[in-house]
Design a protein around this motif. Structure first.
Motif, PDB file in Angstrom:
ATOM      1  N   ARG A 174       0.824  -1.214   0.000  1.00 46.52           N
ATOM      2  CA  ARG A 174       0.000   0.000   0.000  1.00 46.52           C
ATOM      3  C   ARG A 174       0.858   1.264   0.000  1.00 46.52           C
ATOM      4  O   ARG A 174       0.627   2.187  -0.787  1.00 46.52           O
ATOM      5  CB  ARG A 174      -0.917  -0.019   1.239  1.00 46.52           C
ATOM      6  CG  ARG A 174      -1.838   1.180   1.352  1.00 46.52           C
ATOM      7  CD  ARG A 174      -2.881   1.163   0.274  1.00 46.52           C
ATOM      8  NE  ARG A 174      -3.644   2.406   0.222  1.00 46.52           N
ATOM      9  CZ  ARG A 174      -4.026   2.983  -0.903  1.00 46.52           C
ATOM     10  NH1 ARG A 174      -3.760   2.448  -2.059  1.00 46.52           N
ATOM     11  NH2 ARG A 174      -4.721   4.101  -0.874  1.00 46.52           N
ATOM     12  N   VAL A 175       1.821   1.297   0.890  1.00 41.42           N
ATOM     13  CA  VAL A 175       2.578   2.540   1.066  1.00 41.42           C
ATOM     14  C   VAL A 175       3.644   2.705  -0.014  1.00 41.42           C
ATOM     15  O   VAL A 175       3.811   3.797  -0.563  1.00 41.42           O
ATOM     16  CB  VAL A 175       3.237   2.576   2.465  1.00 41.42           C
ATOM     17  CG1 VAL A 175       4.120   3.808   2.620  1.00 41.42           C
ATOM     18  CG2 VAL A 175       2.164   2.549   3.546  1.00 41.42           C
ATOM     19  N   HIS A 181      -6.545  -1.101  -2.324  1.00 40.87           N
ATOM     20  CA  HIS A 181      -6.848  -2.185  -1.378  1.00 40.87           C
ATOM     21  C   HIS A 181      -7.455  -3.400  -2.094  1.00 40.87           C
ATOM     22  O   HIS A 181      -7.249  -4.531  -1.666  1.00 40.87           O
ATOM     23  CB  HIS A 181      -7.793  -1.681  -0.286  1.00 40.87           C
ATOM     24  CG  HIS A 181      -7.108  -0.787   0.704  1.00 40.87           C
ATOM     25  ND1 HIS A 181      -6.225  -1.260   1.649  1.00 40.87           N
ATOM     26  CD2 HIS A 181      -7.141   0.552   0.883  1.00 40.87           C
ATOM     27  CE1 HIS A 181      -5.767  -0.261   2.376  1.00 40.87           C
ATOM     28  NE2 HIS A 181      -6.303   0.860   1.929  1.00 40.87           N
ATOM     29  N   LYS A 196      -7.614  -3.247   4.851  1.00 41.53           N
ATOM     30  CA  LYS A 196      -7.621  -1.965   5.578  1.00 41.53           C
ATOM     31  C   LYS A 196      -7.345  -2.199   7.064  1.00 41.53           C
ATOM     32  O   LYS A 196      -6.617  -1.417   7.702  1.00 41.53           O
ATOM     33  CB  LYS A 196      -8.971  -1.270   5.396  1.00 41.53           C
ATOM     34  CG  LYS A 196      -9.148  -0.717   3.984  1.00 41.53           C
ATOM     35  CD  LYS A 196     -10.517  -0.085   3.801  1.00 41.53           C
ATOM     36  CE  LYS A 196     -10.672   0.440   2.367  1.00 41.53           C
ATOM     37  NZ  LYS A 196     -12.012   0.953   2.100  1.00 41.53           N
ATOM     38  N   LEU A 199      -3.692  -2.776   7.503  1.00 40.04           N
ATOM     39  CA  LEU A 199      -2.943  -1.521   7.402  1.00 40.04           C
ATOM     40  C   LEU A 199      -3.082  -0.706   8.692  1.00 40.04           C
ATOM     41  O   LEU A 199      -2.108  -0.142   9.202  1.00 40.04           O
ATOM     42  CB  LEU A 199      -3.439  -0.713   6.196  1.00 40.04           C
ATOM     43  CG  LEU A 199      -2.701   0.590   5.919  1.00 40.04           C
ATOM     44  CD1 LEU A 199      -1.221   0.333   5.625  1.00 40.04           C
ATOM     45  CD2 LEU A 199      -3.322   1.326   4.725  1.00 40.04           C
ATOM     46  N   PHE A 200      -4.289  -0.678   9.209  1.00 42.73           N
ATOM     47  CA  PHE A 200      -4.537   0.062  10.449  1.00 42.73           C
ATOM     48  C   PHE A 200      -3.661  -0.475  11.587  1.00 42.73           C
ATOM     49  O   PHE A 200      -2.956   0.286  12.264  1.00 42.73           O
ATOM     50  CB  PHE A 200      -6.029  -0.065  10.813  1.00 42.73           C
ATOM     51  CG  PHE A 200      -6.396   0.493  12.156  1.00 42.73           C
ATOM     52  CD1 PHE A 200      -6.549   1.865  12.339  1.00 42.73           C
ATOM     53  CD2 PHE A 200      -6.581  -0.338  13.250  1.00 42.73           C
ATOM     54  CE1 PHE A 200      -6.883   2.382  13.588  1.00 42.73           C
ATOM     55  CE2 PHE A 200      -6.916   0.166  14.493  1.00 42.73           C
ATOM     56  CZ  PHE A 200      -7.072   1.531  14.661  1.00 42.73           C
ATOM     57  N   LEU A 203       0.095   0.225  10.986  1.00 46.10           N
ATOM     58  CA  LEU A 203       0.499   1.616  11.232  1.00 46.10           C
ATOM     59  C   LEU A 203       0.564   1.905  12.736  1.00 46.10           C
ATOM     60  O   LEU A 203       1.477   2.603  13.203  1.00 46.10           O
ATOM     61  CB  LEU A 203      -0.493   2.571  10.555  1.00 46.10           C
ATOM     62  CG  LEU A 203      -0.401   2.641   9.022  1.00 46.10           C
ATOM     63  CD1 LEU A 203      -1.536   3.494   8.459  1.00 46.10           C
ATOM     64  CD2 LEU A 203       0.943   3.191   8.574  1.00 46.10           C
ATOM     65  N   ARG A 204      -0.380   1.369  13.462  1.00 42.96           N
ATOM     66  CA  ARG A 204      -0.354   1.596  14.921  1.00 42.96           C
ATOM     67  C   ARG A 204       0.881   0.956  15.549  1.00 42.96           C
ATOM     68  O   ARG A 204       1.549   1.556  16.393  1.00 42.96           O
ATOM     69  CB  ARG A 204      -1.632   1.014  15.562  1.00 42.96           C
ATOM     70  CG  ARG A 204      -2.837   1.894  15.341  1.00 42.96           C
ATOM     71  CD  ARG A 204      -3.741   1.961  16.515  1.00 42.96           C
ATOM     72  NE  ARG A 204      -4.046   0.626  17.057  1.00 42.96           N
ATOM     73  CZ  ARG A 204      -5.016   0.397  17.909  1.00 42.96           C
ATOM     74  NH1 ARG A 204      -5.786   1.388  18.298  1.00 42.96           N
ATOM     75  NH2 ARG A 204      -5.239  -0.811  18.354  1.00 42.96           N
ATOM     76  N   LEU A 206       3.738   0.260  14.054  1.00 42.03           N
ATOM     77  CA  LEU A 206       4.943   0.979  13.625  1.00 42.03           C
ATOM     78  C   LEU A 206       5.091   2.291  14.393  1.00 42.03           C
ATOM     79  O   LEU A 206       6.201   2.666  14.770  1.00 42.03           O
ATOM     80  CB  LEU A 206       4.869   1.252  12.125  1.00 42.03           C
ATOM     81  CG  LEU A 206       5.130   0.041  11.234  1.00 42.03           C
ATOM     82  CD1 LEU A 206       4.911   0.404   9.779  1.00 42.03           C
ATOM     83  CD2 LEU A 206       6.549  -0.476  11.434  1.00 42.03           C
TER      84      LEU A 206
END
Lengths: 218, 207
Positions: A174-175, A181, A196, A199-200, A203-204, A206
């Motif tokens: 994604r990044v 998606h 999704k 990914l959520f 990200l949390r 990281l």
């Protein structure tokens, strides 16, 4: 056998056979330029007809994307080259299994993610020396900035490497590859919602792991 | 008030929130903070550049892959790779099935012969009654057990890697798993064929 020929044989007369030798009408092999202009499915078909040069055109088309994906998983450039080669080799060997219901790039990404995650599972990430990628720039200020950037990159890379496999693959696709998606879901064999959610959570995680090292909050 | 789901938070952080999510984040401080935090994390990740190799690397990589591909030879159909890997197993399965069919036919002939010598015409039901418990006998068959033992060590992943899981020995297995009615029908067909070929075959070849 025709009636006339059968009658000839029955009468002990050898019928006259007409042998026509036609010049081969096979088209000449397409040039690299012509192959490069063809679509993915046509190249796959030509390759399956026994012309590996069609696969060269596919390699030329996708090697950068595959390498960049592998590089995000691999600790060093050489590892990424090995992984890229393995991805294309697997694709070549399984080319007849490419059904064409998804884009070839999606299929290649799926193979690449599998190869990279399998390799990562078999071989845990190792530390990469800061000067492993490229020589430092001449200027001292440039060198300091480059070192700082490289240090940040290595910390991000290490944090990503510690994510669960699907989260890692999702965040990279994604990044860094900007796949929608829907395509990530196709690559990973999951749903858009799961992509999704992955990914959520990635990200949390990281953000927690990288907090305090200067890579965020800017 | 329902907070945004992870998927809605991601949509909002990536800049394409639905109207409900937008309205919610305007009113909800907690979700607004979450969206901002996700945006920061995304920005921090995007700030890490790709390691771009030298421009020459692409030619070298393409050449390296081209060599590997040509060493690998032409791509083979999935069943070819699969078939070679499991060729011994397939051979055992075919032998077991052949032996099974042979034994069944031999039993039928033996029953037919003894009945004929007693002046009775054997019926298919009678001949096949012995096979009513065919499934149990299949389970006890040593050759079938051998097939089962050999296949027990095969990883499904390995089979999937070479292109899926085709029905190994499917037709042979189907033969063992015929119902009584199906076996009766098969026996009738075979008997009719045997009778027809016996009637058609000349006693003295060439006459």
């Amino acid at each position: 056998m025709s009636t006339r020929a059968a009658a000839c044989w029955a009468g002990g007369i050898r019928p006259e056979w007409t042998l026509t030798v036609a010049a081969s009408t096979d088209p000449p092999p397409p040039s690299p330029e012509a192959l490069a202009a063809l679509g993915d499915r046509a190249l796959v078909r030509i390759c399956l007809e026994g012309r590996p040069e069609a696969f060269d055109a596919l390699v030329e088309r996708y090697q950068r994307a595959v390498y960049r994906l592998c590089r995000r998983f691999a600790p060093a450039h050489e590892d990424a080259l090995d992984l890229s080669q393995e991805v294309f080799l697997r694709a070549f060997k399984g080319l007849d299994r490419f059904r064409g219901d998804a884009a070839l790039s999606t299929w290649l990404y799926r193979i690449a993610v599998n190869v990279c995650l399998n390799r990562a599972a078999a071989r845990p990430p190792r530390a990469v020396p800061l000067d492993a990628a490229a020589p430092l720039a001449a200027g001292e200020e440039d060198a300091a900035a480059r070192l700082e950037r490289r240090g940040r990159r290595d910390r991000v890379r290490a944090a990503i490497a510690r994510l669960p496999a699907r989260q890692r693959a999702t965040i990279i696709l994604r990044v860094y590859h900007e796949l929608p998606h829907e395509e990530i879901a196709a690559v990973l064999g999951t749903t858009v919602g799961a992509s999704k959610a992955n990914l959520f959570h990635a990200l949390r995680s990281l953000k927690r792991r990288l907090s305090g090292d200067g890579t965020e909050g800017r | 008030m329902r907070h945004l789901s992870p998927g809605e938070l991601i949509d909002a952080a990536e800049g394409h929130a639905a109207a409900r999510a937008t309205a919610h984040t305007e009113a909800c401080e907690a979700c607004r903070r979450q969206v901002a935090s996700l945006r920061e994390a995304l920005a921090a990740l995007r700030d890490v550049p790709d390691d771009e190799p030298s421009p020459l690397a692409w030619d070298l990589l393409a050449a390296r892959i081209g060599r590997a591909v040509r060493e690998a030879g032409a791509p083979k159909p999935w069943w070819a790779a699969w078939g070679w890997r499991f060729a011994p197993l397939l051979m055992v399965a075919v032998l077991a099935a052949t032996a099974g069919v042979g034994v069944t036919l031999w039993h039928q002939r033996a029953a037919s012969g003894s009945a004929a010598s007693a002046g009775a015409v054997p019926g298919a039901d009678e001949a096949l009654a012995q096979d009513a418990d065919g499934d149990e006998r299949a389970a006890e068959d040593p050759s079938w057990s051998l097939v089962s033992d050999l296949s027990a060590g095969i990883s499904l992943d390995d089979a999937a890697d070479v292109g899926g899981l085709p029905p190994l020995g499917g037709s042979e297995r189907a033969l063992w798993q015929l119902s009584s009615d199906e076996r009766r029908t098969l026996a009738s067909i075979l008997e009719a064929e045997l009778a027809e070929s016996a009637a058609a075959a000349p006693i003295i070849p060439g006459v």
